[in-house]
Enzyme design. Structure first.
Site, mmCIF file in Angstrom:
data_model
loop_
_atom_site.group_PDB
_atom_site.id
_atom_site.type_symbol
_atom_site.label_atom_id
_atom_site.label_comp_id
_atom_site.label_asym_id
_atom_site.label_seq_id
_atom_site.Cartn_x
_atom_site.Cartn_y
_atom_site.Cartn_z
ATOM 1 N N HIS A 102 46.444 -5.991 -8.449
ATOM 2 C CA HIS A 102 45.769 -6.123 -9.744
ATOM 3 C C HIS A 102 46.388 -5.064 -10.661
ATOM 4 C CE1 HIS A 102 42.440 -7.233 -6.938
ATOM 5 N NE2 HIS A 102 42.069 -8.081 -7.876
ATOM 6 N N ASP A 105 44.936 -1.675 -10.082
ATOM 7 C CA ASP A 105 45.208 -0.992 -8.804
ATOM 8 C C ASP A 105 46.407 -0.089 -8.954
ATOM 9 O OD1 ASP A 105 43.476 -2.921 -7.694
ATOM 10 O OD2 ASP A 105 45.140 -4.176 -7.016
ATOM 11 N N GLU A 233 41.359 -18.756 -7.398
ATOM 12 C CA GLU A 233 40.840 -18.383 -6.078
ATOM 13 C C GLU A 233 39.333 -18.616 -6.055
ATOM 14 O OE1 GLU A 233 42.140 -14.522 -4.587
ATOM 15 O OE2 GLU A 233 40.225 -14.284 -3.565
ATOM 16 N N GLU A 269 40.670 -18.307 0.120
ATOM 17 C CA GLU A 269 40.372 -17.132 0.953
ATOM 18 C C GLU A 269 39.345 -17.512 2.014
ATOM 19 O OE1 GLU A 269 40.071 -13.312 -0.911
ATOM 20 O OE2 GLU A 269 38.395 -12.728 0.376
ATOM 21 N N HIS A 272 35.740 -16.464 1.525
ATOM 22 C CA HIS A 272 35.103 -17.124 0.384
ATOM 23 C C HIS A 272 34.668 -18.533 0.763
ATOM 24 C CE1 HIS A 272 37.413 -14.358 -2.658
ATOM 25 N NE2 HIS A 272 36.754 -13.694 -1.738
ATOM 26 N N ASP A 297 44.487 -16.306 1.049
ATOM 27 C CA ASP A 297 44.064 -14.932 1.324
ATOM 28 C C ASP A 297 43.481 -14.944 2.727
ATOM 29 O OD1 ASP A 297 44.921 -13.882 -1.045
ATOM 30 O OD2 ASP A 297 42.928 -13.368 -1.818
ATOM 31 N N ASP A 308 30.869 -10.743 1.538
ATOM 32 C CA ASP A 308 32.315 -10.826 1.704
ATOM 33 C C ASP A 308 32.795 -9.578 2.443
ATOM 34 O OD1 ASP A 308 34.798 -11.931 1.229
ATOM 35 O OD2 ASP A 308 34.976 -11.176 -0.817
ATOM 36 N N ASP A 310 35.470 -9.234 4.200
ATOM 37 C CA ASP A 310 36.931 -9.067 4.089
ATOM 38 C C ASP A 310 37.535 -8.353 5.292
ATOM 39 O OD1 ASP A 310 37.232 -10.346 1.645
ATOM 40 O OD2 ASP A 310 37.084 -8.521 0.453
ATOM 41 N N ASP A 340 44.079 -10.224 2.287
ATOM 42 C CA ASP A 340 43.058 -9.678 1.383
ATOM 43 C C ASP A 340 41.929 -9.194 2.279
ATOM 44 O OD1 ASP A 340 41.440 -8.939 -0.611
ATOM 45 O OD2 ASP A 340 41.375 -10.862 -1.651
#
Ligand code: XLS
Ligand code: NI
Ligand code: NI
Length: 439
Positions: A102, A105, A233, A269, A272, A297, A308, A310, A340
């Site tokens: 991003h 980031d 996404e 993802e 998700h 992802d 989430d 992750d 991700d």
């Protein structure tokens, strides 16, 4: 050169399944050929910037736990430069060919748009040099349109057009950065493109606003020389209660409604999909069936919690299901497999980032081989073909080609009588999958 990962002195190597070295691959061998391509070409692994280098381990109940050496320092740009150095050291040592970021980031936001753009440009220039010297490429870029307080009511779906404009400024520069770094994808993840209460929300207009942003992005990217694909996404909730990009099917409907199908694909993802109460493979299949599966992802959720998490993907069944779909559509042209995923907040050592990616890469490498084997043997496709064989001839064929009518079908059904009672053979098929997985 500083070493940000002194615990990992050299590049992680493939040592084969018998190795007990925790810092080695047991299945991922970049150069190994599977179905005519190398593992590296098939899998297109990417490491993400946000979780790995900017993740702090903070959660709603506690502050940071992950104190990374590269995040130490009082000058935000110095920190940004050293983080970038650490990131490329990591990419090189773990052996991923791609990265994703991003805008926020990689470079800190300044006090004006001009200063923000300047910060970003400096870091992008440096990243371009690292890409050249390491051979690591950008998979996709994106703009963070959810962290800043101004986005609390959404970015392009915000009731205030000035917020929309700030988001537009970010999207413009994030596209520029992606073009400069030769990314083949650009992601829109609509974290706050949704709402919490319908009572204060004009949902119809907010969706139109979102589409307007995407059309502007297409127009701008064309002029900026972007040759890749845009990805949406999907995610059903978190941080918004109701997100407009709920799942793959919802996104496809949105893209069709607003004439965006030619320029977009989906970035699915795993976690998700499961938050949307689908399985990972369900959303991959929905996207792929529409010719719209662009990137993935890869991560996993936790079945016992509704958010989430992750986590890094370690579930071979899910990975095999994913690779079956990817192989059948002949790969991911513009995208790849982006981790991700984040280490747990108690995985406090930088070396944990290596363990995490090794696990994910080995899982998908093994899954690739298993899926390829199954496809070569037609292990599932033969039974599937057999199950639908009735549609290849006679009245079945007519149904699919639009040549059948209700009265014709009534006559046919009356003549044929009751259909045969046929088993779906789910358990037998599950055993077939296990046969390939157990080896
Ligand atoms: C968050 C999303 C995000 C996107 C990029 O849940 O997965 O990380 O991939 O904005
Ligand atoms: Ni996520
Ligand atoms: Ni994601």
């Amino acid at each position: 050169m500083t070493t940000w990962f002194p615990d990992v002195p050299r590049k992680i190597k493939y040592e084969g399944p018998a190795s007990d070295n925790p810092l080695a691959f047991r299945h991922y061998k970049a150069s190994k050929k599977v179905a005519g391509k190398t593992m590296e070409q098939h899998l297109k692994f990417a490491a993400c910037y946000w979780h790995n280098f900017k993740g702090t381990g903070a959660d709603p109940f506690g502050g940071p736990t992950l104190f990374r050496s590269w995040n130490e320092g009082s000058n935000p740009m110095d920190v940004a430069f050293q983080t970038l150095e650490a990131a490329f050291e990591f990419f090189t040592k773990i052996g991923v060919k791609y990265w994703c970021f991003h805008d926020r980031d990689i470079a800190p936001e300044g006090s004006t748009i001009r200063e923000t753009n300047k910060n970003l440009q400096q870091i992008v220039d440096r990243a371009e040099q690292y890409q050249k010297s390491t051979g690591v490429k950008l998979l996709w870029g994106t703009a963070n349109l959810f962290s800043h307080p101004r986005y609390m009511n959404g970015a392009s779906t915000n009731p205030d057009p000035l917020v929309f404009a700030h988001a537009a400024a970010q999207v413009r520069r994030a596209i520029d950065a992606t073009v400069q770094l030769k990314g083949t994808g650009y992601v829109f993840w609509g974290g706050r493109e949704g709402y919490t209460a319908l009572i204060n929300t004009d949902m119809k207009q907010e969706r139109e606003q979102f589409a307007a942003m995407l059309h502007m992005a297409i127009d701008y990217a064309k002029k900026a020389g972007f040759k890749g694909k845009f990805f949406i996404e999907p995610k059903p909730k978190e941080p918004s209660t109701h997100q407009y990009d709920f799942d793959a099917a919802t996104c496809l409907g949105f893209l069709r409604e607003f004439g965006l199908m030619d320029h977009f694909q989906l970035n699915i993802e795993a976690n998700h999909a499961t938050l949307a109460t689908h399985s990972f493979e369900h959303d991959l299949q929905v996207a792929s069936d529409a010719g719209m599966l662009g990137s993935i992802d890869v991560n996993r959720g936790d079945q016992t919690v509704g958010w989430d998490t992750d986590q890094f993907p370690t579930n071979l069944y899910d990975a095999v299901a994913a690779m079956l779909i990817v192989l059948k559509q002949k790969g991911l042209k513009f995208g790849g497999l982006n981790f991700d995923a984040k280490v747990r907040r108690n995985s406090v050592d930088a070396v944990d980032l290596f363990h995490a990616h090794i696990g994910g890469m080995d899982t998908f490498a093994r899954a690739l081989e298993i899926a390829d084997h199954m496809i070569r043997d037609k292990a599932l496709s033969n039974p599937l073909k057999e199950r639908y064989a009735g549609y290849t001839r006679g009245m079945g064929r007519k149904i699919l080609t639009g040549k059948a009518t209700l009265p014709q079908l009534e006559t046919w059904a009356a003549k044929q009588g009751e259909p045969e009672h046929r088993s779906g053979r789910q358990e037998m098929l599950e055993n077939i999958v296990n046969r390939y997985i157990f080896g």
